[in-house]
Write an enzyme that holds these catalytic residues in place. Structure first.
Site, PDB file in Angstrom:
ATOM      1  CG  PHE A  11      -1.813  -5.489  -6.902  1.00  0.00           C
ATOM      2  CD1 PHE A  11      -2.640  -5.812  -7.982  1.00  0.00           C
ATOM      3  CD2 PHE A  11      -0.837  -6.413  -6.512  1.00  0.00           C
ATOM      4  CE1 PHE A  11      -2.518  -7.040  -8.626  1.00  0.00           C
ATOM      5  CE2 PHE A  11      -0.707  -7.631  -7.164  1.00  0.00           C
ATOM      6  CZ  PHE A  11      -1.556  -7.952  -8.210  1.00  0.00           C
ATOM      7  CG  ASP A  31      -4.716   2.689   0.943  1.00  0.00           C
ATOM      8  OD1 ASP A  31      -4.629   1.517   0.545  1.00  0.00           O
ATOM      9  OD2 ASP A  31      -3.805   3.534   0.756  1.00  0.00           O
ATOM     10  N   GLY A  36      -1.855   3.530  -3.055  1.00  0.00           N
ATOM     11  CA  GLY A  36      -3.138   3.026  -3.540  1.00  0.00           C
ATOM     12  C   GLY A  36      -3.909   4.132  -4.233  1.00  0.00           C
ATOM     13  CB  SER A 115       5.806 -11.381   2.144  1.00  0.00           C
ATOM     14  OG  SER A 115       6.610 -11.573   1.010  1.00  0.00           O
ATOM     15  CE1 TYR A 139       6.900  -6.071   2.198  1.00  0.00           C
ATOM     16  CE2 TYR A 139       7.992  -8.032   1.348  1.00  0.00           C
ATOM     17  CZ  TYR A 139       6.839  -7.313   1.583  1.00  0.00           C
ATOM     18  OH  TYR A 139       5.623  -7.828   1.225  1.00  0.00           O
ATOM     19  CE  LYS A 143       3.851  -8.141   4.962  1.00  0.00           C
ATOM     20  NZ  LYS A 143       2.804  -7.062   4.926  1.00  0.00           N
ATOM     21  CB  VAL A 183       9.989  -9.446 -11.885  1.00  0.00           C
ATOM     22  CG1 VAL A 183       9.132 -10.606 -11.452  1.00  0.00           C
ATOM     23  CG2 VAL A 183      10.866  -9.847 -13.023  1.00  0.00           C
TER      24      VAL A 183
HETATM   25  N1  LIG Z   1       1.811  -8.143  -4.279  1.00  0.00           N
HETATM   26  C1  LIG Z   1       2.529  -9.171  -3.836  1.00  0.00           C
HETATM   27  O1  LIG Z   1       3.120  -9.917  -4.606  1.00  0.00           O
HETATM   28  C2  LIG Z   1       2.626  -9.443  -2.359  1.00  0.00           C
HETATM   29  C3  LIG Z   1       3.360 -10.551  -1.944  1.00  0.00           C
HETATM   30  C4  LIG Z   1       3.465 -10.808  -0.586  1.00  0.00           C
HETATM   31  C5  LIG Z   1       2.820 -10.017   0.338  1.00  0.00           C
HETATM   32  N2  LIG Z   1       2.120  -8.940  -0.080  1.00  0.00           N
HETATM   33  C6  LIG Z   1       1.496  -8.111   0.945  1.00  0.00           C
HETATM   34  O2  LIG Z   1       0.167  -7.827   0.563  1.00  0.00           O
HETATM   35  C7  LIG Z   1      -0.192  -6.509   0.998  1.00  0.00           C
HETATM   36  C8  LIG Z   1      -0.701  -5.702  -0.188  1.00  0.00           C
HETATM   37  O3  LIG Z   1       0.338  -5.604  -1.144  1.00  0.00           O
HETATM   38  P1  LIG Z   1       0.098  -4.950  -2.589  1.00  0.00           P
HETATM   39  O4  LIG Z   1       0.972  -5.668  -3.531  1.00  0.00           O
HETATM   40  O5  LIG Z   1      -1.357  -4.822  -2.848  1.00  0.00           O
HETATM   41  O6  LIG Z   1       0.757  -3.524  -2.394  1.00  0.00           O
HETATM   42  P2  LIG Z   1       0.120  -2.057  -2.490  1.00  0.00           P
HETATM   43  O7  LIG Z   1       1.227  -1.095  -2.240  1.00  0.00           O
HETATM   44  O8  LIG Z   1      -0.637  -1.914  -3.749  1.00  0.00           O
HETATM   45  O9  LIG Z   1      -0.897  -2.065  -1.260  1.00  0.00           O
HETATM   46  C9  LIG Z   1      -0.551  -1.595   0.012  1.00  0.00           C
HETATM   47  C10 LIG Z   1      -1.501  -0.467   0.368  1.00  0.00           C
HETATM   48  O10 LIG Z   1      -1.200  -0.006   1.687  1.00  0.00           O
HETATM   49  C11 LIG Z   1      -1.327   1.410   1.701  1.00  0.00           C
HETATM   50  N3  LIG Z   1      -0.519   1.920   2.818  1.00  0.00           N
HETATM   51  C12 LIG Z   1       0.829   1.983   2.905  1.00  0.00           C
HETATM   52  N4  LIG Z   1       1.187   2.542   4.081  1.00  0.00           N
HETATM   53  C13 LIG Z   1       0.037   2.820   4.759  1.00  0.00           C
HETATM   54  C14 LIG Z   1      -0.249   3.406   6.017  1.00  0.00           C
HETATM   55  N5  LIG Z   1       0.736   3.832   6.827  1.00  0.00           N
HETATM   56  N6  LIG Z   1      -1.533   3.539   6.387  1.00  0.00           N
HETATM   57  C15 LIG Z   1      -2.542   3.128   5.563  1.00  0.00           C
HETATM   58  N7  LIG Z   1      -2.337   2.577   4.348  1.00  0.00           N
HETATM   59  C16 LIG Z   1      -1.055   2.422   3.956  1.00  0.00           C
HETATM   60  C17 LIG Z   1      -0.834   1.858   0.337  1.00  0.00           C
HETATM   61  O11 LIG Z   1      -1.333   3.134  -0.029  1.00  0.00           O
HETATM   62  C18 LIG Z   1      -1.352   0.744  -0.559  1.00  0.00           C
HETATM   63  O12 LIG Z   1      -2.619   1.076  -1.096  1.00  0.00           O
HETATM   64  C19 LIG Z   1       1.043  -5.933   1.669  1.00  0.00           C
HETATM   65  O13 LIG Z   1       0.932  -6.136   3.058  1.00  0.00           O
HETATM   66  C20 LIG Z   1       2.180  -6.768   1.107  1.00  0.00           C
HETATM   67  O14 LIG Z   1       3.274  -6.839   2.027  1.00  0.00           O
HETATM   68  C21 LIG Z   1       2.010  -8.630  -1.405  1.00  0.00           C
END
Ligand SMILES: NC(=O)c1ccc[n+]([C@@H]2O[C@H](COP(=O)([O-])OP(=O)(O)OC[C@H]3O[C@@H](n4cnc5c(N)ncnc54)[C@H](O)[C@@H]3O)[C@@H](O)[C@H]2O)c1
Length: 311
Positions: A11, A31, A36, A115, A139, A143, A183
């Protein structure tokens, strides 16, 4: 500049990748596609399917890269309670693997997506970067540990690091898994498909909802800012919104009246969470532009899942 984005088909990662490519940078994505989708990436972005724990693969991808955005992670709080080992392996182990490979290949800067979840229960709101984290899920622990590894290995090896603590991001392409959807898309989907909107807790718990393009602007600025090196920044809207207010906003943009169902048995998480974004404003020029109602409106227009359901 030449960037590698781990988790770049997800995302936030895909929105960032497309923005950087649009700005004329060279962008590679690693990825494993566990959450994803390759189709999220625009043509011209070099994609490699693989695991962030695959160090030889990282070595080959990191040749001639200036800056790495590390976003690859397992991202569900609820799932992490069931599978803490998996969360540790990917979110902590993957970060250590990346930092070893970065050290070996001479990449200049690493930007970690951490996060707001690491704060846990804090009596004072908004939360500041100096507040001592009180993580309440595997989680959040993972982080926080990732932050520590990035900063420690970075300092020992002369790698520039920037940690961004992202709050509740929402926007097009956010995944919507049936069991643990975030949410905003969950409520929106339920409203548009005539399902029940279930609130865990009493609905008075607050969060800091931040639109994806604002998060991406913060990530982009973190690559160039000299003042950001070695620092941690909150990336949120700076606005505190209760789940009840979120429902009201969804009701106003969809034009549907909503009667939520309250499940008091299930914990709604921490009672309050909102970011102080002053340091990000000062060092990154970070300025959120999208209000919650504007973000929800954009989501309805730009996300195929909500467009189709509206028709
Ligand atoms: N979306 C939010 O609100 C939010 C808030 C705080 C932190 N984050 C952090 O931002 C980052 C992206 O989050 P997101 O919401 O886009 O989630 P997401 O799940 O869409 O993105 C994470 C991506 O990492 C890939 N992935 C997972 N395990 C992997 C591995 N072992 N090797 C390679 N790729 C792998 C997944 O396929 C996915 O495309 C994450 O680190 C998350 O902890 C997101």
């Amino acid at each position: 500049m030449r960037f590698l984005i781990t988790g770049g088909a997800g995302f936030l990662g895909s929105t960032l990748a497309n923005q950087l490519a649009h700005d004329g940078h060279t962008v590679q994505v690693l990825d494993d596609l566990s959450n994803g989708r390759r189709e999220h990436l625009e043509p011209g972005i070099q994609f490699t399917q693989g695991d962030v724990n695959n160090v030889p693969l990282l070595w080959s991808l990191l040749q001639d890269v200036d800056c790495v955005y590390h976003l690859a992670a397992r991202v569900s709080v609820a799932q992490s309670i069931l599978y803490p080992r998996d969360y540790n392996a990917v979110n902590v182990g993957g970060t250590v693997s990346l930092m070893e490979a970065v050290r070996a290949t001479g990449v200049r800067r690493v930007i970690l997506a951490s996060s707001g979840a690491i704060y846990g229960v804090q009596t004072e709101q908004p939360v500041h970067e100096a507040d001592f984290p009180r993580p309440d899920s595997p989680y959040a622990v993972s982080k926080w540990a990732a932050e520590q590894y990035v900063q420690t290995i970075g300092a020992l090896s002369g790698i520039e690091t920037v940690v961004l603590r992202i709050f509740n991001a929402y926007g097009p392409r956010q995944s919507l898994p049936a069991s643990h959807a975030p949410v905003v898309p969950r409520f929106l989907y339920q409203v548009l498909t005539g399902g029940s909107v279930v609130i865990f807790g009493d609905g008075r718990q607050t969060r800091d909802f931040v639109y994806v393009t604002d998060v991406v602007a913060g990530l982009v600025n973190a690559a160039a800012s000299k003042a950001a090196v070695g620092q941690i920044f909150n990336i949120g809207s700076g606005q505190e919104t209760s789940l009840t207010q979120l429902i009201e906003a969804i009701s106003s943009v969809t034009g549907q009246s909503i009667t939520p169902v309250y499940n008091q048995e299930k914990s709604g998480g921490v009672q309050r969470l909102v970011a102080d974004i002053t340091p990000a404003r000062m060092a990154l020029g970070f300025q959120p532009h999208v209000s919650l109602t504007d973000g929800l409106r954009r989501l309805l227009v730009e996300d195929e899942r909500f467009k189709r359901d509206k028709e």
